[in-house]
Design a protein around this motif. Structure first.
Motif, short mmCIF file in Angstrom:
data_model
loop_
_atom_site.label_atom_id
_atom_site.label_comp_id
_atom_site.label_asym_id
_atom_site.label_seq_id
_atom_site.Cartn_x
_atom_site.Cartn_y
_atom_site.Cartn_z
N SER A 1 -9.62 -13.45 -2.28
CA SER A 1 -10.00 -12.15 -3.13
C SER A 1 -11.01 -11.17 -2.32
O SER A 1 -10.67 -9.91 -3.18
N ALA A 2 -11.31 -11.87 -1.43
CA ALA A 2 -12.35 -10.52 -0.59
C ALA A 2 -11.17 -9.20 -0.10
O ALA A 2 -11.74 -8.48 -0.27
N VAL A 3 -10.18 -9.90 -0.61
CA VAL A 3 -9.15 -8.63 0.60
C VAL A 3 -8.15 -8.07 -1.36
O VAL A 3 -8.33 -6.72 -1.08
N THR A 4 -8.00 -8.71 -1.88
CA THR A 4 -7.39 -8.74 -2.83
C THR A 4 -7.81 -8.93 -4.79
O THR A 4 -7.01 -8.07 -5.04
N ASN A 5 -9.35 -8.91 -4.11
CA ASN A 5 -9.63 -8.88 -6.27
C ASN A 5 -9.41 -10.03 -6.42
O ASN A 5 -9.04 -10.09 -7.64
N GLY A 6 -7.80 -10.89 -5.68
CA GLY A 6 -8.10 -12.21 -6.73
C GLY A 6 -7.05 -12.37 -7.62
O GLY A 6 -6.62 -11.13 -7.95
N PRO A 7 -7.26 -13.07 -8.69
CA PRO A 7 -5.96 -12.40 -9.51
C PRO A 7 -6.48 -11.22 -10.76
O PRO A 7 -5.46 -10.82 -11.59
N ARG A 8 -7.72 -10.81 -10.89
CA ARG A 8 -8.06 -9.65 -11.18
C ARG A 8 -7.36 -8.64 -10.90
O ARG A 8 -6.34 -8.48 -9.42
N THR A 9 -7.08 -7.34 -11.93
CA THR A 9 -6.65 -5.98 -10.78
C THR A 9 -6.99 -5.48 -10.01
O THR A 9 -8.32 -5.58 -10.01
N PHE A 10 -6.35 -4.90 -8.72
CA PHE A 10 -6.77 -4.16 -7.83
C PHE A 10 -6.44 -2.76 -8.13
O PHE A 10 -5.58 -2.64 -8.77
N PHE A 11 -7.01 -2.19 -7.92
CA PHE A 11 -7.45 -0.77 -8.05
C PHE A 11 -7.85 0.77 -7.82
O PHE A 11 -8.68 -0.13 -6.33
N GLY A 12 -7.88 1.56 -7.76
CA GLY A 12 -8.40 3.17 -6.71
C GLY A 12 -7.14 3.20 -6.29
O GLY A 12 -8.23 3.78 -5.07
N VAL A 13 -6.36 1.96 -5.92
CA VAL A 13 -5.02 3.18 -4.86
C VAL A 13 -4.60 4.52 -4.87
O VAL A 13 -4.62 4.56 -6.41
N PRO A 14 -4.70 5.48 -4.30
CA PRO A 14 -4.39 7.25 -4.79
C PRO A 14 -3.19 6.98 -5.08
O PRO A 14 -2.02 6.06 -4.86
N LYS A 15 -3.40 7.87 -5.59
CA LYS A 15 -1.94 7.98 -6.59
C LYS A 15 -0.71 9.43 -5.79
O LYS A 15 -1.69 9.59 -4.86
N ALA A 16 -0.30 8.59 -4.64
CA ALA A 16 0.79 9.34 -3.63
C ALA A 16 2.19 9.79 -4.20
O ALA A 16 2.68 10.37 -3.25
N THR A 17 3.02 8.81 -4.57
CA THR A 17 3.81 8.70 -4.35
C THR A 17 4.95 9.41 -5.50
O THR A 17 4.28 9.94 -6.77
N THR A 18 5.20 10.40 -4.72
CA THR A 18 5.83 11.42 -6.18
C THR A 18 7.41 11.42 -6.23
O THR A 18 8.44 9.35 -5.35
N LEU A 19 8.17 12.39 -7.04
CA LEU A 19 9.69 11.67 -7.47
C LEU A 19 10.83 11.84 -5.71
O LEU A 19 11.43 10.94 -5.15
N GLU A 20 9.91 13.25 -5.11
CA GLU A 20 10.43 13.22 -4.01
C GLU A 20 10.57 12.08 -3.01
O GLU A 20 10.87 11.97 -2.07
N LEU A 21 9.03 11.79 -2.96
CA LEU A 21 8.63 10.98 -1.44
C LEU A 21 9.58 9.81 -2.44
O LEU A 21 10.18 9.55 -0.92
N ALA A 22 9.57 8.60 -3.28
CA ALA A 22 10.77 7.93 -3.04
C ALA A 22 11.52 7.64 -2.82
O ALA A 22 12.63 7.18 -2.09
N MET A 23 12.50 9.33 -3.03
CA MET A 23 14.00 9.64 -2.96
C MET A 23 14.44 9.56 -1.54
O MET A 23 14.92 9.06 -1.04
N ILE A 24 13.21 10.34 -0.75
CA ILE A 24 13.34 10.41 1.02
C ILE A 24 13.54 8.91 1.26
O ILE A 24 14.24 8.69 2.07
N PHE A 25 13.00 8.02 0.64
CA PHE A 25 12.55 7.22 1.38
C PHE A 25 13.54 5.94 1.44
O PHE A 25 14.23 5.24 2.05
N SER A 26 14.62 6.45 -0.03
CA SER A 26 15.49 5.38 -0.56
C SER A 26 16.80 6.17 0.14
O SER A 26 17.29 4.93 0.79
N PHE A 27 16.59 7.01 0.25
CA PHE A 27 17.42 7.53 1.21
C PHE A 27 17.59 7.11 2.47
O PHE A 27 18.57 6.46 3.34
#
Lengths: 238, 343
Positions: free
Chosen positions: B153-179
């Motif tokens: 729990s200390a690290v993952t917030n246990g079975p509860r929702t883990f929130f606050g992750v900054p939105k960073a993934t765009t379509l372009e980023l996903a495409m580049i990583f995918s390629f």
């Protein structure tokens, strides 16, 4: 160079498959290992190749003791083999089958490719080298196994019934191929086969096993005339 | 097959073209929903291609893949949540992590590397196993990772929702990583490690007799495979921004496995084709479900069509085409055979 095994004994849960068998092969030499079914020929080859551990005895290449060495390290020390039941890499192309075997050698990449191509055309698989191995016929698969074994740049080649299932024409071609290998590639061959005309034409020396024991060894003529061999295996026709 | 690089080049070029085409299609459609689907597709391609690196080359079915994905997602999330947010989202977090934050892109890589390290430590002794034993132990690895994520729990917030992750993934980023993942998969497959591993897949005894070390070859592949899964997890985390341990369990595992089975695990082309096939099928059925729901054609509640479709498709493929849509040949080899027969 010389590959020797001394006093090899193998027991399969009470059944003695090999009893104190010793033999040796030198480079540029072809030794035939013959005997009736169940006499321990393949067992001996498995001990030499490292697929099977012997209960007693030792295997040596020159002065290097390889008795306990796993197969993949024996290859690096110059021992290559083919199998009685064909074990080609079915989903790889003929070229990739051969290429994969050359990967653990110390050649450069270009040298490996050239060497593989040389062996493929030498064994006569050039026309089908881009085909997948699972599309090949039986005779071609057997030859592919030999090509693959050769690609490891061995000093000794252990062949387990390479002519099995081949027709006369195919085994004639195989004979001519194998005949040249020892001198051309500086390799010693240990061959098991039941095709006696192939064995008699090809081998320089013979070693005969029966029920896990050596009953005769030596030149072809001496073995042919040996009364025990005639009784156990060859019959009177040879 | 004169040289390996040439073949890789045709394959990579083909998928570069395909990805650009999908990208162009997205611009043409111009809706947020479509963009979301396509971004998800690219993340799934990284996952499936990563699974192919191990499963395709070694021939061993692995259930642990989504576990590595969860490690990537959590790891990347923990390091990238802004410091102020962290005290709220994860109040019990260890001090040294509490006070550090990195750029999400760096965190995605940290997640990938961490997933690879976990895989390296966990799986080395398992690489000797074959067939059913190997599959079952990989399933056990998934359960172990899942339990740790739920319990820590200390690290993952246990079975509860883990929130606050900054939105960073765009379509372009996903495409580049995918390629990049596609390139890695092709290079790996045709490298000496890949070729020898494929040899052990076809016949282990013969492969050892030509010098292959099965255990280490499989181990390297698991590490690369887990790295890609971790990257996919990080991207997904920064795309969805809040998730819980149940986002990385059986449902996702079977989704990825159905993709690779339908496409064909022996080829990278198959892995990508499977991801495309399942994604398109999924979205189409979801649309049908919606149409039926709003048209009031059926009076009772109507859900689960997609799952049924996926299961039936998988069964049909296993019976009729057990090696998938692309069983042996990559798209580059198929193109070469069709158009350059003489060359």
């Amino acid at each position: 160079m010389k590959l020797t095994c001394n006093n090899i004994t193998v027991d399969f849960s009470g059944l003695r498959a090999l009893n104190k068998v010793s033999l040796s092969v030198e480079t540029k030499e072809i030794l035939g290992l013959i005997g009736p079914n169940g006499s321990g020929k393949t067992t001996l080859l498995n001990v030499l190749g490292g697929q099977l551990k012997s209960n007693e005895g030792s295997v040596k290449k020159d002065n290097l003791d390889i008795t306990t060495m796993p197969p993949r390290l024996r290859v690096k020390n110059g021992l290559a083999r083919s199998f009685q039941i064909v074990r080609t890499f079915e989903s790889l192309s003929v070229f990739d089958n051969v290429k994969s075997a050359s990967l653990t050698t110390s050649k450069s990449n270009v040298e490996k490719n050239n060497y593989c191509n040389e062996i493929i055309s030498y064994i006569g698989l050039n026309k089908i080298k881009n085909e997948l191995a699972n599309t090949l016929n039986y005779g071609d698969r057997r030859r592919l196994e030999i090509a693959r074994a050769m690609a490891t740049s061995p000093d000794f080649l252990l062949l387990d019934e390479p002519a099995a299932g081949m027709n006369d024409n195919e085994s004639e071609i195989l004979l001519n191929t194998l005949n040249v290998i020892p001198k051309k590639f500086n390799v010693g061959i240990l061959i098991i086969d039941h095709d006696m005309s192939l064995i008699m034409k090809l081998c320089h020396r013979l070693h005969v096993l029966e029920s896990g024991e050596t009953i005769a060894e030596g030149s072809i003529d001496s073995v042919k005339k040996h009364p025990d061999v005639i009784k156990a295996y060859l019959g009177k026709d040879f | 097959m004169k040289d390996f690089t040439n073949e890789n080049f045709i394959n990579i070029l083909f998928f570069f073209g395909l990805f650009l085409l999908i990208y162009a299609l997205n611009i043409f459609m111009g809706t947020a929903i479509f963009e979301r689907i396509v971004t998800n597709l690219f993340i799934y391609i990284i996952l499936v291609v990563g699974l192919q690196v191990f499963m395709g080359n070694s021939g061993i079915l692995s259930f642990a893949h989504i576990g590595y994905m969860s490690i990537g997602a959590y790891c990347s999330g923990i390091f990238s949540i802004p410091v102020k947010m962290k005290s709220m989202a994860l109040p019990d977090l260890y001090y040294f992590i509490q006070i550090t934050t990195f750029d999400p892109i760096i965190c995605i890589f940290i997640g990938g590397i961490f997933a690879a390290i976990v895989a390296a430590v966990l799986t080395l002794p398992l690489m000797r196993l074959n067939d059913a034993a190997a599959v079952i132990t990989s399933f056990a690895v998934l359960m172990v990772i899942h339990s740790i994520v739920v319990g820590w729990s200390a690290v993952t917030n246990g079975p509860r929702t883990f929130f606050g992750v900054p939105k960073a993934t765009t379509l372009e980023l996903a495409m580049i990583f995918s390629f990049a993942a596609v390139i890695i998969a092709f290079l790996y497959k045709n490298s000496r490690f890949g070729l020898l591993l494929r040899a052990t897949r076809d016949n282990e005894v013969a492969a050892e007799s030509i010098g292959a070390n099965t255990v280490y070859l499989r181990w390297f592949a698991v590490i690369v495979s887990a790295f890609l899964a971790g990257i996919a997890g990080g991207l997904w985390g920064h795309f969805i921004t809040s998730f819980s341990p149940k986002s990385f369990y059986l449902r996702e595992t079977f989704l990825v496995i159905s993709m690779i089975i339908i496409g064909g695990s022996f080829t990278v082309t198959g892995a990508i084709a499977g991801a495309l096939f399942v994604t398109i099928g999924y979205e189409f059925l979801r649309w049908i479900e919606k149409v039926i729901k709003f048209s009031d054609a059926i009076k009772f509640e109507f859900i689960g069509l997609t799952e049924i479709f996926l299961s039936i498709t998988m069964i049909v493929f296993l019976v009729t085409k057990p090696k998938g849509l692309f069983p042996f040949l990559e798209i580059g080899e198929i193109i070469k055979k069709k158009f350059f027969k003489k060359g």
